[in-house]
Scaffold this motif. Sequence first.
Motif, PDB file in Angstrom:
ATOM      1  N   ARG A  70      46.848  73.245  38.492  1.00 47.27           N
ATOM      2  CA  ARG A  70      45.540  73.145  37.848  1.00 47.27           C
ATOM      3  C   ARG A  70      44.518  72.718  38.882  1.00 47.27           C
ATOM      4  O   ARG A  70      44.734  71.764  39.629  1.00 47.27           O
ATOM      5  N   VAL A  71      43.432  73.443  38.934  1.00 46.35           N
ATOM      6  CA  VAL A  71      42.409  73.142  39.940  1.00 46.35           C
ATOM      7  C   VAL A  71      41.063  72.927  39.261  1.00 46.35           C
ATOM      8  O   VAL A  71      40.823  73.382  38.150  1.00 46.35           O
ATOM      9  N   VAL A  72      40.196  72.205  39.981  1.00 45.47           N
ATOM     10  CA  VAL A  72      38.814  71.995  39.568  1.00 45.47           C
ATOM     11  C   VAL A  72      37.950  72.533  40.693  1.00 45.47           C
ATOM     12  O   VAL A  72      38.349  72.497  41.866  1.00 45.47           O
ATOM     13  N   ASP A  73      36.781  73.059  40.352  1.00 44.57           N
ATOM     14  CA  ASP A  73      35.871  73.551  41.381  1.00 44.57           C
ATOM     15  C   ASP A  73      35.697  72.486  42.454  1.00 44.57           C
ATOM     16  O   ASP A  73      35.254  71.364  42.182  1.00 44.57           O
ATOM     17  N   TRP A  74      36.036  72.844  43.687  1.00 40.83           N
ATOM     18  CA  TRP A  74      36.020  71.873  44.778  1.00 40.83           C
ATOM     19  C   TRP A  74      34.623  71.295  45.014  1.00 40.83           C
ATOM     20  O   TRP A  74      34.483  70.121  45.335  1.00 40.83           O
ATOM     21  N   GLU A  75      33.588  72.084  44.809  1.00 37.48           N
ATOM     22  CA  GLU A  75      32.221  71.608  45.017  1.00 37.48           C
ATOM     23  C   GLU A  75      31.873  70.496  44.024  1.00 37.48           C
ATOM     24  O   GLU A  75      31.132  69.566  44.354  1.00 37.48           O
ATOM     25  N   ILE A  76      32.414  70.597  42.813  1.00 40.86           N
ATOM     26  CA  ILE A  76      32.185  69.544  41.807  1.00 40.86           C
ATOM     27  C   ILE A  76      32.812  68.235  42.270  1.00 40.86           C
ATOM     28  O   ILE A  76      32.201  67.156  42.189  1.00 40.86           O
ATOM     29  N   LEU A  77      34.040  68.331  42.795  1.00 37.73           N
ATOM     30  CA  LEU A  77      34.713  67.132  43.281  1.00 37.73           C
ATOM     31  C   LEU A  77      33.995  66.544  44.486  1.00 37.73           C
ATOM     32  O   LEU A  77      33.809  65.327  44.577  1.00 37.73           O
ATOM     33  N   ALA A  78      33.584  67.407  45.412  1.00 39.42           N
ATOM     34  CA  ALA A  78      32.900  66.926  46.616  1.00 39.42           C
ATOM     35  C   ALA A  78      31.593  66.223  46.259  1.00 39.42           C
ATOM     36  O   ALA A  78      31.248  65.179  46.838  1.00 39.42           O
ATOM     37  N   ALA A  79      30.859  66.781  45.293  1.00 41.06           N
ATOM     38  CA  ALA A  79      29.599  66.159  44.873  1.00 41.06           C
ATOM     39  C   ALA A  79      29.846  64.805  44.222  1.00 41.06           C
ATOM     40  O   ALA A  79      29.102  63.844  44.442  1.00 41.06           O
ATOM     41  N   ALA A  80      30.914  64.714  43.424  1.00 45.02           N
ATOM     42  CA  ALA A  80      31.246  63.445  42.767  1.00 45.02           C
ATOM     43  C   ALA A  80      31.635  62.387  43.792  1.00 45.02           C
ATOM     44  O   ALA A  80      31.284  61.205  43.655  1.00 45.02           O
ATOM     45  N   VAL A  81      32.328  62.797  44.838  1.00 40.44           N
ATOM     46  CA  VAL A  81      32.724  61.858  45.887  1.00 40.44           C
ATOM     47  C   VAL A  81      31.498  61.363  46.652  1.00 40.44           C
ATOM     48  O   VAL A  81      31.371  60.168  46.955  1.00 40.44           O
ATOM     49  N   ARG A  82      30.602  62.269  46.963  1.00 44.27           N
ATOM     50  CA  ARG A  82      29.397  61.886  47.711  1.00 44.27           C
ATOM     51  C   ARG A  82      28.520  60.909  46.915  1.00 44.27           C
ATOM     52  O   ARG A  82      27.774  60.121  47.487  1.00 44.27           O
ATOM     53  N   ALA A  83      28.620  60.969  45.578  1.00 41.45           N
ATOM     54  CA  ALA A  83      27.811  60.093  44.730  1.00 41.45           C
ATOM     55  C   ALA A  83      28.451  58.722  44.513  1.00 41.45           C
ATOM     56  O   ALA A  83      27.833  57.844  43.906  1.00 41.45           O
ATOM     57  N   GLU A  84      29.663  58.503  45.012  1.00 42.33           N
ATOM     58  CA  GLU A  84      30.349  57.235  44.823  1.00 42.33           C
ATOM     59  C   GLU A  84      29.680  56.146  45.669  1.00 42.33           C
ATOM     60  O   GLU A  84      29.492  56.295  46.879  1.00 42.33           O
ATOM     61  N   SER A  85      29.349  55.039  45.029  1.00 33.83           N
ATOM     62  CA  SER A  85      28.613  53.974  45.711  1.00 33.83           C
ATOM     63  C   SER A  85      29.514  52.940  46.385  1.00 33.83           C
ATOM     64  O   SER A  85      29.115  52.314  47.361  1.00 33.83           O
TER      65      SER A  85
END
Length: 273
Positions: A70-85
């Motif tokens: 099962r995969v998730v759009d990698w760009e969605i994951l990358a954006a979520a990681v970049r938003a981590e404070s």
Amino acid sequence: MSQDVLGALSMANVRDYQYYMAERGWSTATVQRRLVSLNRFGVWLVKRGHAKTNPLAEMELPRKRRPLPRVVDWEILAAAVRAESKSRDAAILGVLVYAGLRRGEVVGLSVGDFAPMAATLHVLGKGNKDRLISLPKPAQRMLKAYLASRPEVRPEAPLFVTAAGPRITHKVVTRVVHRIAERIGRHLHPHMFRHSYATELLDRGADIRDIRDLLGHESVATTEIYTHVSAARQRRVVELLEKPVARRPKAKTLAAKEAGAIRSASVPPPKND
């Protein structure tokens, strides 16, 4: 042991039993276990002298279906990681999404495993097998930002630690991922980052052998499962049918041209008087 019992243990009867289990909707694992038990019983009969041969020796077991990752759009994951404070959590997510590490590999990292100058990460994978992974710049920045908060830490110290100081556990990685999942409204688990990482590399044209090395797979056959979930790869393949193809010369025409060329080569040039 009665001959009735021995006679009942036949390939025909076992095949009927398989049909019965299939009709009942039993799982492949359950069917396998029951058939293996029957086969072992046949082996036992031979060892104890109750039968000359095992009637189930040639029995084939049903293969387990291997589910697609099962995969998730990698760009969605990358954006979520970049938003981590939080710097530690961002670094944990960074090595998941930009390096495709397993959860246990993240937990086992030490400070000295990250080489900022070389932009690499030394990973101890399954079976205590080492591999060296090149890190993209976002992952480098996240690790450097986290380590900046621990300036005097020694190379042998755990890379990721809890607030109390000891090495993080598997549960910590899972909690970090679940927090991201709640933020983006998707079901996530740590291994989905690995699946998405591999599929994204494949979509972007990476060689499957390089992906194998990055993931730490022993065989490329393990990595090939990602070819089944790569929509971009499949699209590139079928687009080959949409491109115009130059018409091939007919076999007779090609043969005639070759014969003419041979005759021309065999005729000597005229002599000059």
